[in-house]
Design a protein around this motif. Sequence first.
Motif, PDB file in Angstrom:
ATOM      1  N   MET A  88      23.179   7.428  31.208  1.00 19.69           N
ATOM      2  CA  MET A  88      23.792   7.071  32.486  1.00 19.69           C
ATOM      3  C   MET A  88      23.844   5.557  32.645  1.00 19.69           C
ATOM      4  O   MET A  88      24.855   5.001  33.066  1.00 19.69           O
ATOM      5  CB  MET A  88      23.013   7.700  33.641  1.00 19.69           C
ATOM      6  CG  MET A  88      23.545   7.360  35.018  1.00 19.69           C
ATOM      7  SD  MET A  88      25.164   8.055  35.404  1.00 19.69           S
ATOM      8  CE  MET A  88      24.739   9.757  35.642  1.00 19.69           C
ATOM      9  N   ALA A  89      22.765   4.870  32.293  1.00 14.88           N
ATOM     10  CA  ALA A  89      22.733   3.408  32.402  1.00 14.88           C
ATOM     11  C   ALA A  89      23.825   2.778  31.544  1.00 14.88           C
ATOM     12  O   ALA A  89      24.530   1.868  31.985  1.00 14.88           O
ATOM     13  CB  ALA A  89      21.359   2.878  31.991  1.00 14.88           C
ATOM     14  N   THR A 106      14.165   9.491  30.377  1.00 18.62           N
ATOM     15  CA  THR A 106      14.588  10.273  29.210  1.00 18.62           C
ATOM     16  C   THR A 106      15.918   9.719  28.714  1.00 18.62           C
ATOM     17  O   THR A 106      16.492   8.806  29.311  1.00 18.62           O
ATOM     18  CB  THR A 106      14.772  11.766  29.562  1.00 18.62           C
ATOM     19  OG1 THR A 106      15.896  11.894  30.450  1.00 18.62           O
ATOM     20  CG2 THR A 106      13.522  12.363  30.184  1.00 18.62           C
ATOM     21  N   SER A 107      16.426  10.324  27.667  1.00 18.61           N
ATOM     22  CA  SER A 107      17.715   9.898  27.123  1.00 18.61           C
ATOM     23  C   SER A 107      18.838  10.061  28.147  1.00 18.61           C
ATOM     24  O   SER A 107      19.814   9.310  28.120  1.00 18.61           O
ATOM     25  CB  SER A 107      18.036  10.667  25.841  1.00 18.61           C
ATOM     26  OG  SER A 107      18.101  12.054  26.099  1.00 18.61           O
ATOM     27  N   LYS A 108      18.708  10.997  29.080  1.00 18.62           N
ATOM     28  CA  LYS A 108      19.726  11.166  30.126  1.00 18.62           C
ATOM     29  C   LYS A 108      19.855   9.900  30.970  1.00 18.62           C
ATOM     30  O   LYS A 108      20.953   9.507  31.351  1.00 18.62           O
ATOM     31  CB  LYS A 108      19.375  12.345  31.043  1.00 18.62           C
ATOM     32  CG  LYS A 108      19.597  13.702  30.437  1.00 18.62           C
ATOM     33  CD  LYS A 108      19.205  14.803  31.395  1.00 18.62           C
ATOM     34  CE  LYS A 108      20.311  15.037  32.396  1.00 18.62           C
ATOM     35  NZ  LYS A 108      20.095  16.256  33.201  1.00 18.62           N
ATOM     36  N   ALA A 149      27.761  10.647  38.523  1.00 17.28           N
ATOM     37  CA  ALA A 149      26.488  11.368  38.609  1.00 17.28           C
ATOM     38  C   ALA A 149      26.719  12.865  38.804  1.00 17.28           C
ATOM     39  O   ALA A 149      26.034  13.685  38.188  1.00 17.28           O
ATOM     40  CB  ALA A 149      25.646  10.802  39.748  1.00 17.28           C
ATOM     41  N   GLU A 150      27.666  13.219  39.638  1.00 13.38           N
ATOM     42  CA  GLU A 150      27.978  14.635  39.855  1.00 13.38           C
ATOM     43  C   GLU A 150      28.476  15.279  38.571  1.00 13.38           C
ATOM     44  O   GLU A 150      28.074  16.385  38.229  1.00 13.38           O
ATOM     45  CB  GLU A 150      29.024  14.790  40.963  1.00 13.38           C
ATOM     46  CG  GLU A 150      28.447  14.751  42.349  1.00 13.38           C
ATOM     47  CD  GLU A 150      27.474  15.885  42.615  1.00 13.38           C
ATOM     48  OE1 GLU A 150      27.858  17.068  42.505  1.00 13.38           O
ATOM     49  OE2 GLU A 150      26.311  15.585  42.933  1.00 13.38           O
ATOM     50  N   THR A 159       7.709   6.238  35.310  1.00 13.08           N
ATOM     51  CA  THR A 159       8.534   5.181  34.741  1.00 13.08           C
ATOM     52  C   THR A 159       9.986   5.411  35.137  1.00 13.08           C
ATOM     53  O   THR A 159      10.431   6.545  35.328  1.00 13.08           O
ATOM     54  CB  THR A 159       8.431   5.119  33.204  1.00 13.08           C
ATOM     55  OG1 THR A 159       8.761   6.389  32.666  1.00 13.08           O
ATOM     56  CG2 THR A 159       7.061   4.678  32.753  1.00 13.08           C
ATOM     57  N   ALA A 160      10.707   4.313  35.270  1.00 14.26           N
ATOM     58  CA  ALA A 160      12.112   4.357  35.657  1.00 14.26           C
ATOM     59  C   ALA A 160      12.793   3.140  35.042  1.00 14.26           C
ATOM     60  O   ALA A 160      12.132   2.256  34.495  1.00 14.26           O
ATOM     61  CB  ALA A 160      12.245   4.328  37.176  1.00 14.26           C
ATOM     62  N   ILE A 161      14.108   3.117  35.130  1.00 18.31           N
ATOM     63  CA  ILE A 161      14.862   1.920  34.786  1.00 18.31           C
ATOM     64  C   ILE A 161      15.728   1.584  35.988  1.00 18.31           C
ATOM     65  O   ILE A 161      16.138   2.470  36.744  1.00 18.31           O
ATOM     66  CB  ILE A 161      15.702   2.087  33.499  1.00 18.31           C
ATOM     67  CG1 ILE A 161      16.653   3.280  33.590  1.00 18.31           C
ATOM     68  CG2 ILE A 161      14.788   2.195  32.287  1.00 18.31           C
ATOM     69  CD1 ILE A 161      17.600   3.411  32.394  1.00 18.31           C
ATOM     70  N   GLU A 162      15.973   0.298  36.180  1.00 17.20           N
ATOM     71  CA  GLU A 162      16.768  -0.098  37.337  1.00 17.20           C
ATOM     72  C   GLU A 162      17.618  -1.317  37.037  1.00 17.20           C
ATOM     73  O   GLU A 162      17.350  -2.072  36.104  1.00 17.20           O
ATOM     74  CB  GLU A 162      15.891  -0.361  38.549  1.00 17.20           C
ATOM     75  CG  GLU A 162      15.026  -1.582  38.454  1.00 17.20           C
ATOM     76  CD  GLU A 162      14.254  -1.801  39.746  1.00 17.20           C
ATOM     77  OE1 GLU A 162      14.530  -2.824  40.407  1.00 17.20           O
ATOM     78  OE2 GLU A 162      13.394  -0.968  40.084  1.00 17.20           O
TER      79      GLU A 162
END
Length: 92
Positions: free
Chosen positions: A88-89, A82-84, A53-54, A28-31
Amino acid sequence: MNKMTPEEIETALKPIADWQLSEADGATAIERVFRFDDFVQAIAFVNKVAERAETAGHHPDIHIHYNRVRLVLSTHDAGGVTSKDLEMAAAL
């Protein structure tokens, strides 16, 4: 960090505009697709994403198509979202 279920992801995405549940490499992913006026603006955005991201130590898959940038987030170690990824999103 535990991966989230599709239902948990859908609920968590509601307040985060324009991100969608998807799949990447069997997980699973989000985009989200970001659109810009031209290639230069798209690359400037990618550079900002790279800096963030870095700093976060969490890197999206980045797909560039002239003035469109598609970001895909998934936590590879966990085998899904995950929550990470949601953090980020929300930051983007």
